[in-house]
Design an enzyme around this catalytic site. Sequence first.
Site, short mmCIF file in Angstrom:
data_model
loop_
_atom_site.label_atom_id
_atom_site.label_comp_id
_atom_site.label_asym_id
_atom_site.label_seq_id
_atom_site.Cartn_x
_atom_site.Cartn_y
_atom_site.Cartn_z
N ARG A 125 -5.09 2.64 11.45
CA ARG A 125 -4.86 1.21 11.70
C ARG A 125 -5.96 0.61 12.55
O ARG A 125 -6.22 -0.58 12.49
CB ARG A 125 -3.51 1.01 12.41
CG ARG A 125 -2.33 1.63 11.70
CD ARG A 125 -1.20 1.85 12.66
NE ARG A 125 -1.64 2.62 13.83
CZ ARG A 125 -0.88 2.90 14.87
NH1 ARG A 125 0.35 2.46 14.93
NH2 ARG A 125 -1.35 3.60 15.88
N ARG A 182 15.65 -9.18 6.87
CA ARG A 182 15.54 -8.22 7.96
C ARG A 182 15.27 -8.95 9.27
O ARG A 182 14.48 -9.89 9.31
CB ARG A 182 14.39 -7.25 7.69
CG ARG A 182 14.62 -6.42 6.46
CD ARG A 182 13.98 -5.09 6.57
NE ARG A 182 12.62 -5.15 7.11
CZ ARG A 182 11.90 -4.06 7.35
NH1 ARG A 182 12.40 -2.88 7.09
NH2 ARG A 182 10.68 -4.16 7.82
N ARG A 241 10.93 -11.18 2.00
CA ARG A 241 11.52 -9.96 1.46
C ARG A 241 12.91 -9.77 2.04
O ARG A 241 13.24 -10.30 3.10
CB ARG A 241 10.63 -8.76 1.74
CG ARG A 241 10.65 -8.31 3.16
CD ARG A 241 9.85 -7.05 3.30
NE ARG A 241 9.64 -6.77 4.70
CZ ARG A 241 8.88 -5.80 5.16
NH1 ARG A 241 8.23 -5.04 4.31
NH2 ARG A 241 8.74 -5.59 6.44
N LYS A 289 0.81 -1.22 0.00
CA LYS A 289 0.00 0.00 0.00
C LYS A 289 0.85 1.27 0.00
O LYS A 289 0.45 2.27 -0.56
CB LYS A 289 -1.02 -0.01 1.13
CG LYS A 289 -0.44 0.14 2.49
CD LYS A 289 -1.54 0.02 3.54
CE LYS A 289 -0.95 -0.18 4.91
NZ LYS A 289 -0.25 0.99 5.44
N ARG A 335 1.94 -10.01 13.77
CA ARG A 335 1.55 -8.73 13.15
C ARG A 335 0.31 -8.89 12.29
O ARG A 335 -0.57 -8.04 12.26
CB ARG A 335 2.69 -8.21 12.27
CG ARG A 335 3.66 -7.31 12.99
CD ARG A 335 4.81 -6.91 12.11
NE ARG A 335 4.43 -5.97 11.06
CZ ARG A 335 5.19 -5.72 9.99
NH1 ARG A 335 6.33 -6.35 9.83
NH2 ARG A 335 4.79 -4.85 9.09
#
Length: 222
Positions: free
Chosen positions: A97, A168, A136, A20, A179
């Site tokens: 959120r 990461r 990622r 997004k 999450r």
Amino acid sequence: MRDSKKPKVIILIGPPGSGKGTQAKLLSQKFHLKYLGSGDILRARQKISDFTGRKLKKIMNKGELAPSFVIIKILGDQLEKLKKEKIKGFVLDGWTRIIYEAILTDEALDWYGWQNSKVILIKISFKEAFNRLTKRRQCKRCGRLIPWIGEFKKLKVCDKCGGKLVQRPDDKPEVIRERLKEYKKETIPVINYYKRKEKLIEINGQQSIEDVFKDILKAIQN
Ligand SMILES: [Zn+2]
């Protein structure tokens, strides 16, 4: 399309990994709207050495989210500043959120005279989000985030600087799962709220960046 019908405020929502942020930036370029991403603005706010700046730095370094009160306060300050600038509108990314934030963001938009907002939900499945986030990588040299989508999956080194790609540390499967669960719990009320207000546009996010963007343009220009 008449100019007056173009949305002046676009709000992006979607799970982590939905892309997004990328779409928000593309939209701001396309329509000459200001990009207001909560991530960038909160990071800038940390550099002001007052109570909130220092506390934000502390909690965000631990990976905790800023409380809604702070989010809305900072958004309000941004909107106040924008009143002095001549802008056509803006794209909001990361301010809504949870349900309180969605309601208070609408109140703030009304207060500052920004009507005609549209909300774009970029939908991807839990599994797709999980894969994108756990797979990622980030460039060790320049910090560029390499998404796990399409052609990017084949990259062995950074496409911008040739640096080494690493995972990461906060992209661990158990952290990502948490999450995503959190997102689901908090965001369903947000989605329903915007649906009731007839502001919500749902977009299939499981396509290339270009195709997602094309679908968004088609939907908001209708
Ligand atoms: Zn790089």
